[in-house]
Design an enzyme around this catalytic site. Structure first.
Site, mmCIF file in Angstrom:
data_model
loop_
_atom_site.group_PDB
_atom_site.id
_atom_site.type_symbol
_atom_site.label_atom_id
_atom_site.label_comp_id
_atom_site.label_asym_id
_atom_site.label_seq_id
_atom_site.Cartn_x
_atom_site.Cartn_y
_atom_site.Cartn_z
ATOM 1 N N GLY A 90 0.857 -1.157 0.011
ATOM 2 C CA GLY A 90 0.044 -0.043 -0.087
ATOM 3 C C GLY A 90 0.949 1.136 -0.029
ATOM 4 O O GLY A 90 0.321 2.373 -0.231
ATOM 5 N N ARG A 91 1.901 1.257 0.330
ATOM 6 C CA ARG A 91 3.049 2.273 0.358
ATOM 7 C C ARG A 91 4.319 1.785 0.232
ATOM 8 O O ARG A 91 5.396 2.682 0.562
ATOM 9 C CB ARG A 91 2.853 3.107 1.742
ATOM 10 C CG ARG A 91 2.973 2.254 2.960
ATOM 11 C CD ARG A 91 3.111 2.903 4.106
ATOM 12 N NE ARG A 91 2.710 2.158 5.267
ATOM 13 C CZ ARG A 91 3.013 2.490 6.541
ATOM 14 N NH1 ARG A 91 3.054 3.723 6.741
ATOM 15 N NH2 ARG A 91 2.566 1.893 7.606
ATOM 16 N N LYS A 111 9.677 2.786 0.937
ATOM 17 C CA LYS A 111 8.707 2.749 1.974
ATOM 18 C C LYS A 111 7.981 4.036 2.074
ATOM 19 O O LYS A 111 8.788 4.839 2.826
ATOM 20 C CB LYS A 111 8.720 2.111 3.129
ATOM 21 C CG LYS A 111 7.219 1.766 4.050
ATOM 22 C CD LYS A 111 7.681 0.729 5.276
ATOM 23 C CE LYS A 111 6.400 0.596 5.996
ATOM 24 N NZ LYS A 111 6.893 -0.091 7.125
ATOM 25 N N ASP A 250 0.717 -11.114 7.245
ATOM 26 C CA ASP A 250 1.313 -10.263 5.805
ATOM 27 C C ASP A 250 2.320 -9.577 6.357
ATOM 28 O O ASP A 250 3.152 -8.998 5.665
ATOM 29 C CB ASP A 250 0.117 -9.324 5.587
ATOM 30 C CG ASP A 250 -0.533 -8.517 6.805
ATOM 31 O OD1 ASP A 250 -1.011 -8.889 7.869
ATOM 32 O OD2 ASP A 250 -0.162 -7.201 6.768
ATOM 33 N N ASP A 260 8.619 -5.520 8.624
ATOM 34 C CA ASP A 260 7.707 -4.364 9.141
ATOM 35 C C ASP A 260 7.750 -4.021 10.257
ATOM 36 O O ASP A 260 6.895 -4.443 11.202
ATOM 37 C CB ASP A 260 6.255 -5.044 8.464
ATOM 38 C CG ASP A 260 5.891 -4.809 7.181
ATOM 39 O OD1 ASP A 260 6.785 -4.458 6.378
ATOM 40 O OD2 ASP A 260 4.925 -4.926 6.478
#
Ligand code: AMP
Ligand code: MG
Length: 487
Positions: A90-91, A111, A250, A260
């Site tokens: 998404g980014r 990112k 995820d 992440d």
């Protein structure tokens, strides 16, 4: 603009690019306004054969001004135990891959460089605060020798971004052999697209688990390797008091990397049930839950791979290997942390009793093990090691007595043991308050704290007397910090 990546092997993204739209899209970035450098990781740059002092063309690239279209991928996942459907980068924009000096292909990803087709309701941005945390978090992990994605560059801007309050946008450039997650497999599995699921599995096997290619069921053999790596990773985290905070499928790397960095935290005071993510009200991802949750994530991956495996007993056997793999590594790491070279049947009991005392008395995890690294067999008192109070000194005396006896059993010598333990028990971890100090200074335009922290965290097993206060008991305000999913 000349391509600053020219010189040295550099290839467009090969990993998932073969899938094409709508699974993998080439998406333009939205470059940051008025970008400025916050950090450049010189040692990682050296590994990638990039310059030690990057010029303006690099600032342009790492703020999102690109010559060629980058890639964004779809994935799916279970978030807080619940199927979340299609997610994706998404980014995150993948620039391509580059061979490092060890011959390993490394993917390079921005990112926070703007919207993608997978942004859902998000703005495609990352705030300065969370980008600094990701940069320092991944480099701290690398310094500890724990598998992780790396951080190459950090670029700030004056571009406003709305979160709980108005903040500014930044871009962190991440590096890893692959950013493929369990969720990529779930994505194709949920679509019942077995051909693509197989294509993805074959690609991961070929690139990262070549030994699995010769197995009659390569997906099963890959699963087995992933289960082992995941179990080892979470044992590594437990041994440094690290909480990931959002162990959704995820965010679980197919390579067993820490991936992440969001509301993660290295614990100050040890609390086995510590919840580092303020948004995790149920404590699903508490420290004590991390092994069980990553095992659960492996079950989700096994489910996704089921169309390629189809052998229930073999899958069960592979999944059942998680616990023993975790426990073996956990015991091995804590043996090292306690300075034991040999194995004794009662080790797990003594490790557990020590952790229980740390927990009951809320003692500083990092400082305890670092201080124990100077324990002398000649000292017969019960030393007050950490600066913590000892409310139950008699319980500690008992533990110390047994610990001393355990060392004597293997005829441990002080000098050799001190050396081993100091290379195992870091003096420095990225405590939340340290990240906060770096963030506060950088927000005021002062990156010196960030740079000093980066240096220290690259060699956390050394004493660095010039920064002794960062290894001391954290200040009172540290306990009141809270970190949430907002990033
Ligand atoms: P995370 O909780 O950071 O792992 O993110 C979960 C999902 O939301 C991922 O697919 C992210 O790419 C996406 N996401 C998180 N923040 C943003 C944002 N500000 N803009 C777009 N997508 C985002
Ligand atoms: Mg994520």
């Amino acid at each position: 603009m000349n391509d600053p990546f020219k010189g040295g092997p550099w290839h467009p993204f090969a990993g998932l690019s073969g899938f094409g739209p709508p699974h993998v899209e080439r998406v333009p970035t939205e470059p940051l306004q008025n970008p400025h450098w916050l950090a450049w990781n010189q040692s990682l740059a050296r590994l990638l054969d990039l310059p030690a002092e990057p010029g303006h063309e690099w600032l342009a690239r790492f703020s999102g001004q690109l010559e060629e279209l980058p890639w964004c991928t779809a994935y799916a996942g279970h978030q807080f135990g619940v199927w979340a459907g299609r997610l994706g980068d998404g980014r995150a924009h993948l620039l391509g891959q580059r061979q490092d000096r060890n011959g390993i292909w490394q993917e390079i990803q921005l990112k926070g460089a703007g919207h993608t087709p997978f942004s859902r309701m998000g703005d495609g941005r990352a705030v300065l605060r969370s980008s600094i945390r990701e940069y320092l978090g991944s480099e701290a992990m690398a310094g500890l020798g724990i598998p992780t994605t790396r951080a190459l560059a950090l670029v700030g801007s004056d571009q406003p971004v709305m979160r709980e309050t108005m903040e500014t946008a930044a871009i962190v450039t991440r590096v890893a052999p692959s950013f493929i997650r369990f969720g990529h497999f779930e994505y194709f599995a949920q679509k019942r697209d077995t051909a693509k699921l197989k294509q993805l599995t074959d690609m991961v096997v070929q690139r990262f688990y070549p030994e699995a290619a010769h197995h009659p069921l390569p997906a099963l053999a890959m699963l087995s390797r992933v289960v082992e790596r995941t179990a080892h990773l979470v044992a590594d985290w437990q041994a440094v008091g690290f909480c990931h905070g959002v162990m959704n499928t995820d965010n679980q790397s197919i390579l067993g990397l820490t991936l992440d960095y969001g509301p993660f935290g290295f614990m100050d005071r040890f609390d086995a049930h510590h919840i580092c993510n303020h948004s995790d009200s149920e404590g699903r991802y508490a420290y004590s839950q991390q092994p069980a949750v990553s095992e659960w994530n492996c079950v989700v991956l096994a489910n996704a791979l089921w169309p390629l495996i189809g052998d229930e007993q073999a899958t069960r056997d592979v999944l059942q290997a998680f616990r023993p793999a975790f426990e073996r590594r956990h015991t091995r790491l804590f043996r090292r942390k306690l300075g034991w070279v040999r194995e004794h049947d009662d080790d797990e009991d003594l490790i557990f009793r020590g952790l229980l005392l740390l927990h009951e008395q809320g003692m500083d995890f990092t400082r305890f093990f670092r201080a124990l690294s100077r324990f002398s067999l000649d000292d017969t008192s019960c030393p007050v090691w950490t600066g913590d109070p000892f409310p139950r000194e008699e319980a500690w005396s008992e533990w110390v007595r047994d610990y001393r006896a355990r060392l004597q059993w293997e005829q441990s010598g002080d000098a050799a043991r001190h050396l081993l333990m100091q290379q195992t028990n870091p003096a420095f971890v990225l405590r939340n308050y340290l990240a906060e100090e770096a963030i506060r200074a950088a927000t005021e335009g002062d990156t010196s704290v960030l740079r000093r922290l980066e240096t220290i965290l690259a060699s956390p097993f050394e004493d660095h007397p010039e920064e002794a206060s960062w290894a001391a008991m954290p200040p009172g305000w540290a306990a009141s910090l809270s970190v949430s999913c907002s990033s």
